[in-house]
Design an enzyme around this catalytic site. Sequence first.
Site, PDB file in Angstrom:
ATOM      1  N   GLU A 129       0.572  -1.287  -0.247  1.00  0.00           N
ATOM      2  CA  GLU A 129      -0.011  -0.003  -0.109  1.00  0.00           C
ATOM      3  C   GLU A 129       0.525   1.535   0.237  1.00  0.00           C
ATOM      4  O   GLU A 129       1.774   0.961   0.971  1.00  0.00           O
ATOM      5  CB  GLU A 129      -1.270  -0.027   1.725  1.00  0.00           C
ATOM      6  CG  GLU A 129      -1.971   1.273   1.060  1.00  0.00           C
ATOM      7  CD  GLU A 129      -3.286   1.053   2.023  1.00  0.00           C
ATOM      8  OE1 GLU A 129      -2.373   0.042   2.921  1.00  0.00           O
ATOM      9  OE2 GLU A 129      -3.619   2.104   3.164  1.00  0.00           O
ATOM     10  N   GLY A 269       3.693   1.939  11.196  1.00  0.00           N
ATOM     11  CA  GLY A 269       2.874   1.179  12.682  1.00  0.00           C
ATOM     12  C   GLY A 269       2.765  -0.002  11.846  1.00  0.00           C
ATOM     13  O   GLY A 269       3.043  -0.710  12.491  1.00  0.00           O
ATOM     14  N   ALA A 270       2.000  -0.269  10.954  1.00  0.00           N
ATOM     15  CA  ALA A 270       1.479  -1.641  10.529  1.00  0.00           C
ATOM     16  C   ALA A 270       0.579  -1.240   9.083  1.00  0.00           C
ATOM     17  O   ALA A 270       0.359  -0.505   8.980  1.00  0.00           O
ATOM     18  CB  ALA A 270       0.805  -2.316  11.542  1.00  0.00           C
ATOM     19  N   MET A 271       0.829  -2.721   8.620  1.00  0.00           N
ATOM     20  CA  MET A 271      -0.293  -3.520   7.124  1.00  0.00           C
ATOM     21  C   MET A 271      -1.028  -3.836   7.658  1.00  0.00           C
ATOM     22  O   MET A 271      -0.962  -5.112   7.852  1.00  0.00           O
ATOM     23  CB  MET A 271       0.728  -3.542   6.120  1.00  0.00           C
ATOM     24  CG  MET A 271      -0.145  -3.336   4.762  1.00  0.00           C
ATOM     25  SD  MET A 271      -0.775  -1.796   4.579  1.00  0.00           S
ATOM     26  CE  MET A 271      -1.602  -2.375   3.341  1.00  0.00           C
ATOM     27  N   GLU A 272      -2.597  -3.537   6.777  1.00  0.00           N
ATOM     28  CA  GLU A 272      -3.497  -4.500   7.313  1.00  0.00           C
ATOM     29  C   GLU A 272      -3.890  -5.698   5.811  1.00  0.00           C
ATOM     30  O   GLU A 272      -5.059  -5.889   5.442  1.00  0.00           O
ATOM     31  CB  GLU A 272      -5.321  -4.053   7.237  1.00  0.00           C
ATOM     32  CG  GLU A 272      -5.431  -3.371   5.692  1.00  0.00           C
ATOM     33  CD  GLU A 272      -4.694  -2.394   5.934  1.00  0.00           C
ATOM     34  OE1 GLU A 272      -3.356  -1.164   6.392  1.00  0.00           O
ATOM     35  OE2 GLU A 272      -5.257  -1.276   4.979  1.00  0.00           O
ATOM     36  N   ASN A 273      -2.241  -6.383   5.172  1.00  0.00           N
ATOM     37  CA  ASN A 273      -2.599  -7.320   4.594  1.00  0.00           C
ATOM     38  C   ASN A 273      -3.898  -8.410   4.705  1.00  0.00           C
ATOM     39  O   ASN A 273      -3.744  -8.831   6.113  1.00  0.00           O
ATOM     40  CB  ASN A 273      -1.355  -7.673   4.118  1.00  0.00           C
ATOM     41  CG  ASN A 273      -0.150  -6.953   4.283  1.00  0.00           C
ATOM     42  OD1 ASN A 273      -0.145  -6.357   3.143  1.00  0.00           O
ATOM     43  ND2 ASN A 273       0.903  -6.951   5.318  1.00  0.00           N
ATOM     44  N   HIS A 305      -6.711  -1.396  15.302  1.00  0.00           N
ATOM     45  CA  HIS A 305      -6.727  -1.022  14.329  1.00  0.00           C
ATOM     46  C   HIS A 305      -6.729  -1.686  12.955  1.00  0.00           C
ATOM     47  O   HIS A 305      -7.340  -2.003  12.062  1.00  0.00           O
ATOM     48  CB  HIS A 305      -6.180  -0.318  14.076  1.00  0.00           C
ATOM     49  CG  HIS A 305      -6.005   0.980  12.277  1.00  0.00           C
ATOM     50  ND1 HIS A 305      -6.429   2.184  13.064  1.00  0.00           N
ATOM     51  CD2 HIS A 305      -5.187   0.866  11.319  1.00  0.00           C
ATOM     52  CE1 HIS A 305      -6.406   2.806  11.444  1.00  0.00           C
ATOM     53  NE2 HIS A 305      -5.366   1.506  11.327  1.00  0.00           N
ATOM     54  N   GLU A 306      -5.454  -2.636  12.782  1.00  0.00           N
ATOM     55  CA  GLU A 306      -5.345  -3.041  11.184  1.00  0.00           C
ATOM     56  C   GLU A 306      -6.578  -4.837  11.562  1.00  0.00           C
ATOM     57  O   GLU A 306      -7.257  -5.196  10.868  1.00  0.00           O
ATOM     58  CB  GLU A 306      -4.129  -3.821  11.318  1.00  0.00           C
ATOM     59  CG  GLU A 306      -2.970  -3.482  11.826  1.00  0.00           C
ATOM     60  CD  GLU A 306      -2.740  -2.018  10.445  1.00  0.00           C
ATOM     61  OE1 GLU A 306      -3.556  -2.448   9.547  1.00  0.00           O
ATOM     62  OE2 GLU A 306      -2.147  -0.866  11.466  1.00  0.00           O
ATOM     63  N   GLU A 328      -9.718   4.896   6.995  1.00  0.00           N
ATOM     64  CA  GLU A 328      -9.301   4.807   7.460  1.00  0.00           C
ATOM     65  C   GLU A 328      -9.730   6.177   8.527  1.00  0.00           C
ATOM     66  O   GLU A 328      -9.070   5.690   9.895  1.00  0.00           O
ATOM     67  CB  GLU A 328      -7.148   5.051   6.978  1.00  0.00           C
ATOM     68  CG  GLU A 328      -5.829   4.891   6.156  1.00  0.00           C
ATOM     69  CD  GLU A 328      -5.666   4.108   7.031  1.00  0.00           C
ATOM     70  OE1 GLU A 328      -5.641   3.706   8.060  1.00  0.00           O
ATOM     71  OE2 GLU A 328      -5.221   2.768   6.665  1.00  0.00           O
TER      72      GLU A 328
HETATM   73  N1  B3K Z   1      -3.032   0.999   5.928  1.00  0.00           N
HETATM   74  C1  B3K Z   1      -1.390   1.520   6.155  1.00  0.00           C
HETATM   75  C2  B3K Z   1      -0.831   2.171   5.946  1.00  0.00           C
HETATM   76  C3  B3K Z   1      -0.378   2.168   4.265  1.00  0.00           C
HETATM   77  C4  B3K Z   1       0.781   3.772   3.884  1.00  0.00           C
HETATM   78  C5  B3K Z   1       0.912   3.372   2.997  1.00  0.00           C
HETATM   79  N2  B3K Z   1       2.423   4.798   3.045  1.00  0.00           N
HETATM   80  C6  B3K Z   1      -1.306   1.016   7.621  1.00  0.00           C
HETATM   81  C7  B3K Z   1      -2.653   1.670   8.645  1.00  0.00           C
HETATM   82  O1  B3K Z   1      -3.346   2.685   8.054  1.00  0.00           O
HETATM   83  O2  B3K Z   1      -3.528   1.042   9.096  1.00  0.00           O
HETATM   84 ZN    ZN Z   2      -5.072   1.791   9.231  1.00  0.00          ZN
END
Ligand code: B3K
Ligand code: ZN
Length: 881
Positions: A129, A269-273, A305-306, A328
């Site tokens: 992302e 911080g983190a990523m919601e894959n 959040h994720e 978001e």
């Molecule tokens: N969706 C990701 C953020 C990605 C940022 C890319 N630069 C984390 C979050 O908001 O949960």
């Molecule tokens: Zn998010």
Amino acid sequence: MTATSSSPTIHLRRDYQASPFLVDRIDLTFDIRDQSTRVHSRLLIKRNHHAIAQNDLVLHGAASLNLIQLDGEVWPTERYQINSTEETLTLFDVPESFILEIETEVFPEKNTSLMGLYASNGNLFTQCEPEGFRKITYYLDRPDVMAKFSTTLIADKTRYPVLLSNGNKVGQGISDKKRHWVKWVDPYRKPSYLFAVVAGKLAVVRDEYITRSGRKVALEIYVETHDVDKTQHALRSLKRAMKWDEDRFGLEYDLDTYMIVAVGDFNMGAMENKGLNIFNTKFVLARQDTATDFDFEGVESVIGHEYFHNWTGNRVTCRDWFQLSLKEGLTVFRDQEFTADLYSRAVKRIEDVRQLRTAQFPEDAGPTAHPIRPDSYIEMNNFYTMTVYEKGAEVVRMYQTLFGREGFRKGLELYFRRHDGQAVTCDDFRQAMADANQYDLTQFERWYDQAGTPEVAVEMFYSPSAHSVTLHIRQHCPATPGQTDKAPFLIPLTVALFDPNGKAYPLQMSEETEAQGDERVLILREREHSFTFINIDHLPIPSLLRDFSAPVKLHYHYSAEELAFLFAHDTDAFNRWEAGQILFRQTILQQLEHPSSNAALPAVIIEGVQRILHSDSLDPAFKALALTLPSEVELFEAVPGEVDPVALVQAREAVRAALARSLRHEWQAMYQRCQRPAFHHEDSGWRSLKNLCLAYLNAVDDPIAVELAQVQYQKADNMTDQAGALSALRDRQGAIRDHLYEDFAQRWQKEALVMDKWFALHAASLRPDTLNRTEALLQHPCFSLKNPNKARAVLGSFGRNLLHFHAADGSGYRFLAQKVLEIDQFNPQVASRLVSLFNRWTRLEPQRRQLMKQELTTIVQQAGLSRDVFEIVSKSLEAAH
Ligand code: B3K
Ligand code: ZN
């Protein structure tokens, strides 16, 4: 990829067009080798009959291309074109539907941008992302193209025993003596930004969760072996989040496995894959002795959040990146509510608003101000902002304020009923809220269209003869870049009126037959409104914008006595805190205007602070917040006219010292009262109040206070107390302080996240030697500029250190500007975040303004500047015109 500073492409929201082609499925194979990874992609593509027809297929991509085959035939070179500036691959005249095979080669060890496929400590991770997938393969890398993914990973067994991707594991085996393979299938359609793979040597901690409909979900957290004992809190948080989303919103998890992988090198911080979250270690690892209470709270809320993104983001995603706040803002709102439901709602609200004011208000008032749904961008990564996230969450919260919890939930349910499996817009969300509650939200769109923080000015008129009170309310929103005239917003303004004994009057408007409770949400739609309340037998004290019911700046001319009254009696905890903040702010600004070496505090402040300290009913976490002065950044914004940041820090410090001196005995007594015999996580409020007392005691030169900090440090069985002691001594000189700081570094040199705290404390110190020390930190054996957490700990903290960043000779500006340019060579995202610290330069007094402008000009003229930094700096410089 870099862009030349003269011709970056500007992407416009209004240019959106549906994709002329869609991908039905994509089957990926990653052949992982020592130096590089070959990625084979097999796509089922067909034309989108709902889009404007095009003969050519344009894919996004920036990887080295080995092969293109269409329906099994090699696609001839003259039938395609690569544009490396635009990062596109165009195939001319493609058929109606076809199978496209593409092979690329990528070099994760050399990928320092931490986007796409990259290496960290020998393991491989992805971050896609918003537009990282195109660094892996050529694809329709846009969120409205949703496909079914399968992923096969092949790699050396010993080097990469763990091979993960989204969805469910459907097979694994041995390919030869040394190599093995694993295949994953994700049953849910998803956009490419939610794709992920992880390969490496990682330990796994397992648990399970039974959903409310009785499905068993395997929970897995992957970390490096030495971190296994820091995963329990993350696991507990995940289970709490899963339960909370079922209870509060009726939302259940939808796959058999939920995986979280922690990585030390991560841009955010983190990523919601989907099914495979990738996290910065900072938001997974927490053990009592290595993480503070604040860190524990951070882990829980980011895990939440994720997880919450699985519905708000993944099941329903964004049509295009301008809609980012759709997922978001909503998901931040959900994680805020999660924490509020689990712990203290009031404390959480205050923390969130404090953060909004410290970080979002300046953005909304500065050169990069943008609506929560921006109209244009050069680099999308620059739009993961406090505005899109935190102001976005405030906008979502306003729906709940308008419709109540039930109405909000109905709106959310309708949104899922209509849009599950789709890529949609902020308008779709607003429409679902409007339809579910039968409310006209047309005007509400302005929150998505207009940037800037609206200002709401209230005047109160009391008629003793009519026993009525009229609130006259005006709203106005300052101009922001590209938006001079703003139309009025729909603003929910929650109010109450208190009698002199602190009792709220029942609120009855003149046209009503009876009172409707003692708190009301007034709906503002016009530039000006008057609301009259009757049966008010005494001049009341108004409590306005209770619980911060809208993201605005409120103006009302309170007397010091009225503020003291609200600080003591307001029944809305947020406004009670707020009254204290206004008193502190006024005192600090007075000190700034008329500096006196021995700042005397008004009696109302002393008494107010005493009352809070001695209250039996307030919880200690609230007390700590109520007795904390407004942040320096918040004060910076509040200074009328030009700012001298050094004088501002000095004024704030003078007031802090005065509070310390005038109430020395109370801080001491309270410090002792806060001591607990044994460590319990639930006592975090006591620890926060205790550390605040310790900080006040050390705000003046006092050997006894230093000793208290030393003893606390030595006895501490948890990081909150240890770091609290160091923080209390941060600005002090002397052997004890230096010794403790050295001891800490010795003790924690192997714990990267703990060392980040140490780095940050040094760079934030007000001691005169801070710039030199900060430069020296960059040479420290535990430091690496390539690691985003480290770069942020040192350089981010330094840039927020108003005293030293704004040194009158420009040395702070020069230092940070050089580092920005250095980092920009290898990680534009981190560089662009840091350079934003220069954004408020036009607010400075002339000399510093000139010095800062010089640095910005040097940066923007740099050859090969990333579009990330270019976008921020060019906007910043334009703001002067
Ligand atoms: N969706 C990701 C953020 C990605 C940022 C890319 N630069 C984390 C979050 O908001 O949960
Ligand atoms: Zn998010």
